[in-house]
Design a protein around this motif. Structure first.
Motif, PDB file in Angstrom:
ATOM      1  N   LEU A 279       0.819  -1.204   0.000  1.00 50.17           N
ATOM      2  CA  LEU A 279       0.000   0.000   0.000  1.00 50.17           C
ATOM      3  C   LEU A 279       0.857   1.259   0.000  1.00 50.17           C
ATOM      4  CD1 LEU A 279      -2.709  -1.122   2.588  1.00 50.17           C
ATOM      5  CD2 LEU A 279      -2.842  -1.182   0.100  1.00 50.17           C
ATOM      6  N   LYS A 280       1.955   1.250   0.741  1.00 50.05           N
ATOM      7  CA  LYS A 280       2.804   2.440   0.800  1.00 50.05           C
ATOM      8  C   LYS A 280       3.440   2.734  -0.555  1.00 50.05           C
ATOM      9  CE  LYS A 280       5.353   2.898   4.556  1.00 50.05           C
ATOM     10  NZ  LYS A 280       6.267   2.544   5.675  1.00 50.05           N
ATOM     11  N   ILE A 281       3.855   1.698  -1.262  1.00 48.83           N
ATOM     12  CA  ILE A 281       4.427   1.908  -2.592  1.00 48.83           C
ATOM     13  C   ILE A 281       3.367   2.444  -3.541  1.00 48.83           C
ATOM     14  CG2 ILE A 281       5.333   0.704  -4.619  1.00 48.83           C
ATOM     15  CD1 ILE A 281       6.893  -1.093  -2.720  1.00 48.83           C
ATOM     16  N   ALA A 282       2.141   1.933  -3.437  1.00 46.62           N
ATOM     17  CA  ALA A 282       1.065   2.412  -4.303  1.00 46.62           C
ATOM     18  C   ALA A 282       0.798   3.896  -4.074  1.00 46.62           C
ATOM     19  CB  ALA A 282      -0.204   1.595  -4.049  1.00 46.62           C
ATOM     20  N   VAL A 283       0.798   4.321  -2.818  1.00 47.47           N
ATOM     21  CA  VAL A 283       0.600   5.746  -2.508  1.00 47.47           C
ATOM     22  C   VAL A 283       1.734   6.577  -3.086  1.00 47.47           C
ATOM     23  CG1 VAL A 283       0.503   7.439  -0.642  1.00 47.47           C
ATOM     24  CG2 VAL A 283      -0.778   5.294  -0.438  1.00 47.47           C
ATOM     25  N   ARG A 284       2.960   6.088  -2.932  1.00 43.93           N
ATOM     26  CA  ARG A 284       4.106   6.841  -3.441  1.00 43.93           C
ATOM     27  C   ARG A 284       4.043   6.984  -4.957  1.00 43.93           C
ATOM     28  NH1 ARG A 284       8.062   3.884  -1.561  1.00 43.93           N
ATOM     29  NH2 ARG A 284       8.905   2.990  -3.450  1.00 43.93           N
ATOM     30  N   VAL A 285       3.669   5.923  -5.648  1.00 46.82           N
ATOM     31  CA  VAL A 285       3.584   5.980  -7.105  1.00 46.82           C
ATOM     32  C   VAL A 285       2.510   6.969  -7.536  1.00 46.82           C
ATOM     33  CG1 VAL A 285       2.934   4.662  -9.155  1.00 46.82           C
ATOM     34  CG2 VAL A 285       4.506   3.681  -7.496  1.00 46.82           C
ATOM     35  N   ALA A 286       1.357   6.950  -6.885  1.00 46.76           N
ATOM     36  CA  ALA A 286       0.256   7.827  -7.278  1.00 46.76           C
ATOM     37  C   ALA A 286       0.612   9.301  -7.110  1.00 46.76           C
ATOM     38  CB  ALA A 286      -0.987   7.485  -6.459  1.00 46.76           C
ATOM     39  N   TYR A 287       1.424   9.628  -6.108  1.00 49.32           N
ATOM     40  CA  TYR A 287       1.767  11.024  -5.826  1.00 49.32           C
ATOM     41  C   TYR A 287       3.087  11.453  -6.460  1.00 49.32           C
ATOM     42  CZ  TYR A 287      -1.805  12.270  -2.354  1.00 49.32           C
ATOM     43  OH  TYR A 287      -2.989  12.596  -1.723  1.00 49.32           O
ATOM     44  N   ARG A 288       3.798  10.534  -7.073  1.00 48.76           N
ATOM     45  CA  ARG A 288       5.168  10.817  -7.478  1.00 48.76           C
ATOM     46  C   ARG A 288       5.269  12.013  -8.424  1.00 48.76           C
ATOM     47  NH1 ARG A 288       8.353   5.731  -9.149  1.00 48.76           N
ATOM     48  NH2 ARG A 288       6.506   5.486 -10.438  1.00 48.76           N
ATOM     49  N   GLN A 289       4.251  12.203  -9.276  1.00 46.83           N
ATOM     50  CA  GLN A 289       4.339  13.266 -10.271  1.00 46.83           C
ATOM     51  C   GLN A 289       3.811  14.611  -9.784  1.00 46.83           C
ATOM     52  OE1 GLN A 289       6.012  12.495 -12.932  1.00 46.83           O
ATOM     53  NE2 GLN A 289       6.146  10.415 -12.122  1.00 46.83           N
ATOM     54  N   VAL A 290       3.297  14.677  -8.571  1.00 51.27           N
ATOM     55  CA  VAL A 290       2.656  15.925  -8.144  1.00 51.27           C
ATOM     56  C   VAL A 290       3.239  16.500  -6.861  1.00 51.27           C
ATOM     57  CG1 VAL A 290       0.486  15.426  -9.310  1.00 51.27           C
ATOM     58  CG2 VAL A 290       0.815  14.629  -6.968  1.00 51.27           C
ATOM     59  N   MET A 562      -5.309  26.490 -16.713  1.00 54.05           N
ATOM     60  CA  MET A 562      -4.975  25.958 -15.385  1.00 54.05           C
ATOM     61  C   MET A 562      -6.230  25.540 -14.634  1.00 54.05           C
ATOM     62  SD  MET A 562      -1.983  28.525 -14.040  1.00 54.05           S
ATOM     63  CE  MET A 562      -1.900  27.696 -12.441  1.00 54.05           C
ATOM     64  N   GLU A 563      -7.274  26.350 -14.720  1.00 58.20           N
ATOM     65  CA  GLU A 563      -8.516  26.049 -14.000  1.00 58.20           C
ATOM     66  C   GLU A 563      -9.187  24.781 -14.512  1.00 58.20           C
ATOM     67  OE1 GLU A 563      -9.655  30.702 -13.003  1.00 58.20           O
ATOM     68  OE2 GLU A 563     -10.355  29.738 -14.841  1.00 58.20           O
ATOM     69  N   ALA A 564      -8.922  24.433 -15.756  1.00 52.47           N
ATOM     70  CA  ALA A 564      -9.568  23.266 -16.355  1.00 52.47           C
ATOM     71  C   ALA A 564      -8.661  22.047 -16.428  1.00 52.47           C
ATOM     72  CB  ALA A 564     -10.044  23.621 -17.769  1.00 52.47           C
ATOM     73  N   THR A 565      -7.446  22.136 -15.884  1.00 50.83           N
ATOM     74  CA  THR A 565      -6.463  21.059 -16.033  1.00 50.83           C
ATOM     75  C   THR A 565      -6.249  20.332 -14.718  1.00 50.83           C
ATOM     76  OG1 THR A 565      -5.322  22.247 -17.806  1.00 50.83           O
ATOM     77  CG2 THR A 565      -4.078  20.528 -16.668  1.00 50.83           C
ATOM     78  N   PRO A 566      -6.230  19.004 -14.720  1.00 49.05           N
ATOM     79  CA  PRO A 566      -5.949  18.258 -13.488  1.00 49.05           C
ATOM     80  C   PRO A 566      -4.567  18.563 -12.937  1.00 49.05           C
ATOM     81  CG  PRO A 566      -6.832  16.822 -15.211  1.00 49.05           C
ATOM     82  CD  PRO A 566      -6.520  18.126 -15.854  1.00 49.05           C
ATOM     83  N   ARG A 567      -4.459  18.531 -11.622  1.00 47.39           N
ATOM     84  CA  ARG A 567      -3.178  18.656 -10.913  1.00 47.39           C
ATOM     85  C   ARG A 567      -2.451  19.962 -11.205  1.00 47.39           C
ATOM     86  NH1 ARG A 567      -4.003  13.310 -12.111  1.00 47.39           N
ATOM     87  NH2 ARG A 567      -3.433  13.633 -14.269  1.00 47.39           N
ATOM     88  N   ALA A 568      -3.199  21.005 -11.592  1.00 48.66           N
ATOM     89  CA  ALA A 568      -2.557  22.254 -11.993  1.00 48.66           C
ATOM     90  C   ALA A 568      -2.016  23.056 -10.817  1.00 48.66           C
ATOM     91  CB  ALA A 568      -3.534  23.119 -12.795  1.00 48.66           C
ATOM     92  N   ALA A 569      -2.258  22.630  -9.591  1.00 44.94           N
ATOM     93  CA  ALA A 569      -1.754  23.378  -8.438  1.00 44.94           C
ATOM     94  C   ALA A 569      -0.258  23.198  -8.247  1.00 44.94           C
ATOM     95  CB  ALA A 569      -2.494  22.963  -7.169  1.00 44.94           C
ATOM     96  N   THR A 570       0.310  22.142  -8.857  1.00 43.01           N
ATOM     97  CA  THR A 570       1.753  21.913  -8.745  1.00 43.01           C
ATOM     98  C   THR A 570       2.315  21.592 -10.112  1.00 43.01           C
ATOM     99  OG1 THR A 570       1.424  19.562  -8.272  1.00 43.01           O
ATOM    100  CG2 THR A 570       1.616  21.059  -6.374  1.00 43.01           C
ATOM    101  N   CYS A 571       3.606  21.849 -10.280  1.00 41.11           N
ATOM    102  CA  CYS A 571       4.256  21.480 -11.527  1.00 41.11           C
ATOM    103  C   CYS A 571       4.609  19.997 -11.496  1.00 41.11           C
ATOM    104  CB  CYS A 571       5.501  22.339 -11.748  1.00 41.11           C
ATOM    105  SG  CYS A 571       6.893  21.885 -10.678  1.00 41.11           S
ATOM    106  N   SER A 572       5.246  19.527 -12.541  1.00 39.59           N
ATOM    107  CA  SER A 572       5.563  18.103 -12.637  1.00 39.59           C
ATOM    108  C   SER A 572       6.572  17.648 -11.597  1.00 39.59           C
ATOM    109  CB  SER A 572       6.095  17.783 -14.039  1.00 39.59           C
ATOM    110  OG  SER A 572       5.124  18.125 -15.017  1.00 39.59           O
ATOM    111  N   HIS A 573       7.264  18.609 -10.964  1.00 41.38           N
ATOM    112  CA  HIS A 573       8.249  18.274  -9.938  1.00 41.38           C
ATOM    113  C   HIS A 573       7.704  18.481  -8.532  1.00 41.38           C
ATOM    114  CE1 HIS A 573      10.993  18.164 -13.301  1.00 41.38           C
ATOM    115  NE2 HIS A 573      10.693  19.411 -13.604  1.00 41.38           N
TER     116      HIS A 573
END
Length: 593
Positions: A279-290, A562-573
């Motif tokens: 489960l911890k690895i799954a959480v890390r993978v899901a958040y890795r890009q944001v 930005m308002e219409a794009t997912p995950r727009a609150a953070t960049c790819s890093h």
């Protein structure tokens, strides 16, 4: 053997060697078991609270003295025990919770029957218990593994367990305990995890006579908010997913709220709080890009599945599990979190999480001489300031545009906007456009598969033999992701085609990273996640750079996308793409409030 005169001595019988294997005394056996089950006060607290939950308690109170070293008391209003059960409860391997001799389909938190005798072997233990409807309670005391007779006592329905002088019988182990404060923090963390797992149960925790928390029985959302704090609660996104018999629910914090450690990741499986690597690895993978590297997200996830689909008897503290189908669990968690994090930026800006915005035209509105409300000062000659560029003022921003209307570009890097609620918004144009580019590329990746681009000359990539074999075993899946590879001798892979969306990257780093991902996750989702990382790097180089001047229409289009794009609150890093200051915050900074 020879003696004087050369005579041969008659053979003599030698005594049999003493046996080196012997049975340990029962007291030593119990103390060894105590060390395995109860390594610190927090472990004793965990076991006692689990017993209370298994007894059907609706209210549980925990009190600590000296971090639990001097005293632990756990009181509940559960089913209680009769006198005969009390006598058995302090014996090893005596339990009411295990009906299946094959240790499958376990539905209780505790089941081994080791907790109470283990505690009793290392501390002074007393238990007072009374079943509902019984005329009175009974009590038993155990010191150093020696139990007293069960005797009548007074007490309300339920059970009260008191542990004093932990490890007095094993002083060497007591020397390894930390300070009372540190031990109290560990015990508090254990109670918090159990309180998260059982929100329908009221929990009270006291330390040194002071209430640490007092939680009423409540729903999951209320319990998560109470335990994780106001800041995290305001940024929580609902999570829900199903796959066959698997059911996942809970909450995940927006990427803008992270922590330096994973302490605020609540993972619950069939009502059991766990710290499971799957489960911890799954959480890390899901958040890795944001989120930024080294930061940890806040999640509270509740996974339910048939008991026969997992083995809870693989860890002494029962915090790790063995899933019958770990790939299905990983995929479910990663997919659910990814969808939850795809909420448009307005959810983070407004502090709520409404439905996604409708399609927005990205053309800028015609210029108007009227200034946005609250920007009368913009009539001053700002053009005299070389670092700021004003733009023709657009109409006052509509309420459905959380990022507001652009009014200036500062330092050729930041877009300044004013929202309808009179908040000031500062956007990092490079970080924002990087996310927009990344998401556009990602959508192409997920829309019907990845188009591949054949290399003019096939490339040979040398890899460790294990990595090459791992990639070749997943060749079919890699082909669906736009990678065409084949074996090329020992420890080498021939690359014929790469995903067209990636342009022309060096194939060797990509294949090495994919091999690492396969070694860690061993599922197709890992491949998609790795390609997403490569897309993020590409997006960085294809985005608006800092130092480029933008026109009014470009600024407005950037905000609307930005308002219409997912995950727009953070960049790819994982860095923020914008900051928002409320009018009250600005007035406070200038001493107007």
């Amino acid at each position: 053997m020879r003696y004087d005169g050369g005579m041969q001595a008659a053979p003599t019988e030698t005594a049999a060697p003493a046996p080196r294997i012997r049975r340990l005394p029962e007291a030593v056996v119990c103390r060894i078991a105590a060390g395995e089950v109860i390594e610190r006060p927090a472990a004793a607290v965990k076991e006692l609270v689990e017993n209370a939950l298994d007894a059907g308690a609706t209210r549980i109170a925990v009190a600590l003295e000296a971090g639990g070293i001097a005293r632990i008391e756990v009181t509940d209003d559960g089913g209680g025990m009769i006198a005969a059960e009390l006598a058995l409860a302090v014996e090893r391997h005596a339990t009411s919770k295990l009906a299946d001799k094959n240790l499958v389909a376990i539905r209780t938190l505790g089941f081994r029957g080791e907790a109470l005798p283990a505690i009793a072997a290392a501390a002074r233990l007393s238990i007072t218990s009374r079943p509902p409807g019984a005329p009175h309670a009974h009590t038993i005391r155990v010191a150093g593994g020696i139990a007293s007779e069960v005797a009548p006592a007074s007490g309300p329905p339920g059970t009260r367990v008191e542990v004093r002088d932990l490890f007095y019988a094993t002083p060497a182990r007591r020397k390894f305990l930390k300070t009372p404060r540190a031990e109290a923090e560990q015990s508090e963390a254990a109670v918090r995890r159990l309180a998260l797992a059982a929100p329908a149960v009221a929990f009270r925790l006291e330390s040194e006579g002071r209430a640490v928390f007092d939680l009423p029985a409540q729903g999951r959302a209320g319990r998560v908010s109470a335990l994780f704090g106001r800041e995290a609660a305001a940024a929580l996104l609902p999570v829900a997913a199903e796959r066959g018999a698997l059911r996942l629910a809970g909450f995940a914090a927006a990427p803008s709220i992270t922590r330096a450690s994973g302490a605020e990741q609540g993972l619950v499986v069939n009502g059991r709080p766990v710290s499971d690597p799957v489960l911890k690895i799954a959480v890390r993978v899901a958040y890795r890009q944001v989120i930024a590297p080294g930061r940890h997200p806040i999640v509270a996830l509740f996974l339910d599945l048939p008991p026969e689909e997992l083995d809870v008897n693989v860890h002494p503290a029962k915090t790790e599990l063995r899933f019958r189908d770990p790939d299905a669990v990983r995929g479910l968690v990663i997919g659910a979190l990814t969808r939850a994090l795809a909420a448009p930026a307005r959810g983070v800006v407004a502090g709520a999480h409404p439905a996604p915005l409708p399609a927005i035209r990205l053309t800028a509105p015609p210029p108007r001489r009227a200034l946005p409300r609250g920007l009368a000062e913009a009539q001053l000659p700002l053009a005299a300031v070389p670092a700021a560029r004003t733009v023709a003022a657009p109409p006052p921003p509509a309420a459905e545009f959380p990022l507001g209307a652009p009014v200036a570009q500062v330092l050729d890097t930041y877009v300044i906007a004013v929202a309808a609620d009179e908040s000031l918004v500062v956007v990092d144009q490079h970080a924002a456009h990087e996310r927009l580019t990344h998401e556009a590329l990602r959508a192409q990746l997920l829309d019907g598969g990845v188009r591949s681009q054949a290399l003019l000359l096939p490339a040979v990539v040398d890899l460790p033999a294990a990595d090459a074999a791992r990639l070749l075993e997943r060749g079919t899946e890699l082909a669906r992701l736009g990678l065409d590879i084949e074996a090329f001798g020992p420890g080498a892979v021939l690359v014929r085609a790469l995903p067209a969306v990636l342009g022309a990257p060096e194939p060797a780093p990509l294949l090495r990273d994919l091999a690492d991902e396969l070694a860690e996750l061993a599922e197709a989702t890992a491949l998609a996640a790795r390609l997403d990382t490569i897309l993020a790097r590409m997006a960085c180089h294809g985005s608006i750079r800092a130092g480029r001047r933008l026109g009014a229409s470009e600024m407005d289009a950037l905000l609307r996308r930005m308002e219409a794009t997912p995950r727009a609150a953070t960049c790819s890093h994982g860095r923020p793409t914008y900051l928002k200051l409320a009018k009250a915050e600005i007035e406070r900074l200038f001493g107007r409030r």
